[in-house]
Design a protein around this motif. Structure first.
Motif, PDB file in Angstrom:
ATOM      1  N   ILE A  91       0.838  -1.214   0.000  1.00 48.73           N
ATOM      2  CA  ILE A  91       0.000   0.000   0.000  1.00 48.73           C
ATOM      3  C   ILE A  91       0.868   1.258   0.000  1.00 48.73           C
ATOM      4  N   ALA A  92       2.047   1.178   0.614  1.00 48.80           N
ATOM      5  CA  ALA A  92       2.938   2.348   0.594  1.00 48.80           C
ATOM      6  C   ALA A  92       3.454   2.603  -0.815  1.00 48.80           C
ATOM      7  N   LYS A  93       3.521   1.534  -1.605  1.00 46.50           N
ATOM      8  CA  LYS A  93       4.037   1.669  -2.978  1.00 46.50           C
ATOM      9  C   LYS A  93       2.920   1.938  -3.987  1.00 46.50           C
ATOM     10  N   PHE A  94       1.681   1.925  -3.516  1.00 46.68           N
ATOM     11  CA  PHE A  94       0.533   2.131  -4.403  1.00 46.68           C
ATOM     12  C   PHE A  94       0.617   3.537  -4.998  1.00 46.68           C
ATOM     13  N   ARG A  95       0.446   3.666  -6.304  1.00 46.17           N
ATOM     14  CA  ARG A  95       0.760   4.949  -6.945  1.00 46.17           C
ATOM     15  C   ARG A  95      -0.389   5.953  -6.907  1.00 46.17           C
ATOM     16  N   LYS A  96      -1.608   5.456  -6.723  1.00 45.14           N
ATOM     17  CA  LYS A  96      -2.747   6.388  -6.657  1.00 45.14           C
ATOM     18  C   LYS A  96      -2.963   6.828  -5.206  1.00 45.14           C
ATOM     19  N   PRO A  97      -3.637   7.977  -5.001  1.00 43.87           N
ATOM     20  CA  PRO A  97      -3.835   8.460  -3.629  1.00 43.87           C
ATOM     21  C   PRO A  97      -4.619   7.488  -2.746  1.00 43.87           C
ATOM     22  N   THR A  98      -4.188   7.401  -1.489  1.00 41.91           N
ATOM     23  CA  THR A  98      -4.829   6.498  -0.523  1.00 41.91           C
ATOM     24  C   THR A  98      -5.145   7.269   0.759  1.00 41.91           C
ATOM     25  N   ILE A  99      -6.293   6.981   1.327  1.00 40.54           N
ATOM     26  CA  ILE A  99      -6.692   7.600   2.603  1.00 40.54           C
ATOM     27  C   ILE A  99      -7.011   6.470   3.583  1.00 40.54           C
ATOM     28  N   ALA A 100      -6.458   6.549   4.786  1.00 42.76           N
ATOM     29  CA  ALA A 100      -6.872   5.618   5.846  1.00 42.76           C
ATOM     30  C   ALA A 100      -7.969   6.302   6.646  1.00 42.76           C
ATOM     31  N   ALA A 101      -9.118   5.642   6.753  1.00 45.69           N
ATOM     32  CA  ALA A 101     -10.233   6.155   7.568  1.00 45.69           C
ATOM     33  C   ALA A 101     -10.261   5.297   8.825  1.00 45.69           C
ATOM     34  N   VAL A 102      -9.780   5.870   9.927  1.00 42.14           N
ATOM     35  CA  VAL A 102      -9.512   5.076  11.132  1.00 42.14           C
ATOM     36  C   VAL A 102     -10.540   5.355  12.223  1.00 42.14           C
ATOM     37  N   ALA A 103     -11.256   4.304  12.609  1.00 41.64           N
ATOM     38  CA  ALA A 103     -12.097   4.366  13.807  1.00 41.64           C
ATOM     39  C   ALA A 103     -11.577   3.294  14.768  1.00 41.64           C
ATOM     40  N   ILE A 120      -4.349  10.241   7.024  1.00 43.90           N
ATOM     41  CA  ILE A 120      -5.292   9.536   7.898  1.00 43.90           C
ATOM     42  C   ILE A 120      -6.389  10.504   8.327  1.00 43.90           C
ATOM     43  N   ILE A 121      -7.634  10.096   8.140  1.00 41.84           N
ATOM     44  CA  ILE A 121      -8.761  10.808   8.744  1.00 41.84           C
ATOM     45  C   ILE A 121      -9.216   9.945   9.922  1.00 41.84           C
ATOM     46  N   ALA A 122      -9.344  10.555  11.091  1.00 40.54           N
ATOM     47  CA  ALA A 122      -9.654   9.767  12.293  1.00 40.54           C
ATOM     48  C   ALA A 122     -11.069  10.033  12.774  1.00 40.54           C
ATOM     49  N   ALA A 123     -11.734   8.967  13.216  1.00 43.48           N
ATOM     50  CA  ALA A 123     -12.990   9.135  13.943  1.00 43.48           C
ATOM     51  C   ALA A 123     -12.661   9.596  15.355  1.00 43.48           C
ATOM     52  N   ASP A 124     -13.651  10.184  16.013  1.00 43.20           N
ATOM     53  CA  ASP A 124     -13.360  10.711  17.358  1.00 43.20           C
ATOM     54  C   ASP A 124     -13.066   9.619  18.382  1.00 43.20           C
ATOM     55  N   ASN A 125     -13.340   8.352  18.034  1.00 44.66           N
ATOM     56  CA  ASN A 125     -13.014   7.262  18.970  1.00 44.66           C
ATOM     57  C   ASN A 125     -11.707   6.544  18.595  1.00 44.66           C
ATOM     58  N   ALA A 126     -10.945   7.124  17.672  1.00 42.71           N
ATOM     59  CA  ALA A 126      -9.726   6.431  17.209  1.00 42.71           C
ATOM     60  C   ALA A 126      -8.652   6.415  18.301  1.00 42.71           C
ATOM     61  N   LYS A 127      -7.897   5.301  18.307  1.00 45.02           N
ATOM     62  CA  LYS A 127      -6.774   5.181  19.245  1.00 45.02           C
ATOM     63  C   LYS A 127      -5.596   4.591  18.491  1.00 45.02           C
ATOM     64  N   PHE A 128      -4.469   5.268  18.585  1.00 47.75           N
ATOM     65  CA  PHE A 128      -3.284   4.848  17.849  1.00 47.75           C
ATOM     66  C   PHE A 128      -2.210   4.385  18.838  1.00 47.75           C
ATOM     67  N   GLY A 129      -1.463   3.358  18.452  1.00 48.32           N
ATOM     68  CA  GLY A 129      -0.385   2.940  19.342  1.00 48.32           C
ATOM     69  C   GLY A 129       0.531   1.924  18.686  1.00 48.32           C
ATOM     70  N   MET A 166      -2.474   6.743  21.859  1.00 48.46           N
ATOM     71  CA  MET A 166      -2.755   8.157  21.661  1.00 48.46           C
ATOM     72  C   MET A 166      -4.204   8.262  21.194  1.00 48.46           C
ATOM     73  N   ASP A 167      -4.987   9.165  21.785  1.00 47.23           N
ATOM     74  CA  ASP A 167      -6.356   9.301  21.297  1.00 47.23           C
ATOM     75  C   ASP A 167      -6.381  10.224  20.059  1.00 47.23           C
ATOM     76  N   ALA A 168      -7.571  10.384  19.495  1.00 44.72           N
ATOM     77  CA  ALA A 168      -7.678  11.132  18.228  1.00 44.72           C
ATOM     78  C   ALA A 168      -7.220  12.580  18.388  1.00 44.72           C
ATOM     79  N   VAL A 169      -7.577  13.192  19.509  1.00 47.97           N
ATOM     80  CA  VAL A 169      -7.230  14.605  19.703  1.00 47.97           C
ATOM     81  C   VAL A 169      -5.710  14.772  19.753  1.00 47.97           C
ATOM     82  N   ARG A 179      -7.412  15.152  10.227  1.00 44.25           N
ATOM     83  CA  ARG A 179      -8.518  15.756  10.984  1.00 44.25           C
ATOM     84  C   ARG A 179      -9.335  14.661  11.656  1.00 44.25           C
ATOM     85  N   ILE A 180     -10.183  15.131  12.585  1.00 46.13           N
ATOM     86  CA  ILE A 180     -11.059  14.224  13.338  1.00 46.13           C
ATOM     87  C   ILE A 180     -12.502  14.497  12.920  1.00 46.13           C
TER      88      ILE A 180
END
Ligand SMILES: CC(C)(O)CC(=O)SCCNC(=O)CCNC(=O)[C@H](O)C(C)(C)COP(=O)(O)OP(=O)(O)OC[C@H]1O[C@@H](n2cnc3c(N)ncnc32)[C@H](O)[C@@H]1OP(=O)(O)O
Length: 258
Positions: A91-103, A120-129, A166-169, A179-180
């Motif tokens: 996916i990192a090598k994919f040549r067309k634009p990609t968006i991760a929609a993370v909840a 990455i567009i994050a939902a307000d309940n997203a948690k990253f780690g 890390m939370d979305a904020v 953005r969230i």
């Protein structure tokens, strides 16, 4: 094509890929990542697809590599199979634009997969780690590198060394997400954004992506040189003529991806 662990749906010129192992919180099994790679191979050469949105469920984008599958693997198993970068980097090598929609959870390989997308567009309940250290390993699909570039050494180091989420904020403040949005609007917002990108000239969008990505790989002067060469190349396209003529004629452009 149909897959067992992912769903691919077309929305105009946008392909929506949904990771579909909800019971395992979309743990990234070898079968799932193989299917994702196969789907991307198809979408990359499909002229009717101009952008891709990658998402999971409301509870989890993906909770990382499948721990139950990999827990007994030997060094030779992972080394020989080049686990984990080989298939996931697709996916990192994919040549067309990609968006991760993370909840929900984007942990370990889930966070790494999201970071392989263009943004990455994050939902307000997203948690990253990057909790790999809590299970006796370290990030193996780019986490130590991409997270550090995106949020800086201090925060990345703390997350990788403690496994803290890390939370979305915080993720937005740190620059990990663009953005969230409310969780129930995540997919519609990501699709709308992807459709906006898909309304541009596809080859020009691909060049723009290529140029931004080059900023991570080379010195400033090399990057600017690369950008200028691509900028010059846009003048070889019909879409540059159409875009600038349309502006002059005060009408919307009609791009032909040529
Ligand atoms: C790619 C690399 C190289 O960088 C390495 C990695 O990605 S290593 C994996 C890193 N990820 C993790 O360590 C996260 C593991 N998951 C959790 O900590 C928790 O599941 C949680 C905090 C995300 C959610 O907790 P909770 O709501 O309590 O749900 P659970 O009952 O724990 O999970 C539900 C269900 O999903 C299975 N599950 C979750 N994550 C994984 C995973 N990474 N691999 C395999 N299976 C996973 C979990 O086992 C549960 O299934 P059952 O046991 O009930 O069948």
């Amino acid at each position: 094509m149909t897959y067992e662990n992912i769903i691919v749906a077309k929305h105009g010129k946008v392909a929506l890929i949904t990771l579909n192992r909800p019971k395992a919180l979309n743990a990234l099994s070898p079968d799932l990542t193989r299917e994702l790679g196969e789907a991307l191979d198809v979408l990359e050469i499909d002229p009717t697809v101009a952008a891709v949105v990658l998402t999971g469920s409301e509870k989890a984008f993906a909770a990382g590599a499948d721990i139950k599958v990999m827990k007994d693997w030997s060094y030779m198993d992972v080394y020989s199979a080049n686990f984990i970068t080989a298939t996931w980097e697709r996916i990192a090598k994919f040549r067309k634009p990609t968006i991760a929609a993370v909840a929900g959870y984007a942990l370990g390989g889930g966070c790494e997969l999201a970071m392989m997308c263009d943004f990455i567009i994050a939902a307000d309940n997203a948690k990253f780690g990057q909790p790999e250290i809590t299970i006796g390993t370290i990030p193996g699909a780019g986490g130590t590198q991409r997270l550090t570039r995106l949020i800086g050494k201090s925060k990345a180091m703390e997350m990788v060394l403690t496994g803290r989420m890390m939370d979305a904020v915080e993720a937005e403040r740190a620059g990990l997400v663009t953005r969230i949005v409310p969780a129930d609007q995540l997919i519609s917002d990501a699709l709308k954004t992807a459709e906006k990108i898909a309304s541009m000239s596809m080859p020009i969008a691909m060049m723009a992506k290529d140029a931004v990505n080059r900023a991570y790989e080379v010195s400033l002067s090399e990057g600017i040189h690369f950008e200028r060469r691509l900028f010059h190349s846009t003048f070889a396209t019909e879409d540059q003529k159409e875009g600038m003529n349309a502006f002059s004629e005060k009408r919307p452009p009609v791009f032909k991806d040529k």
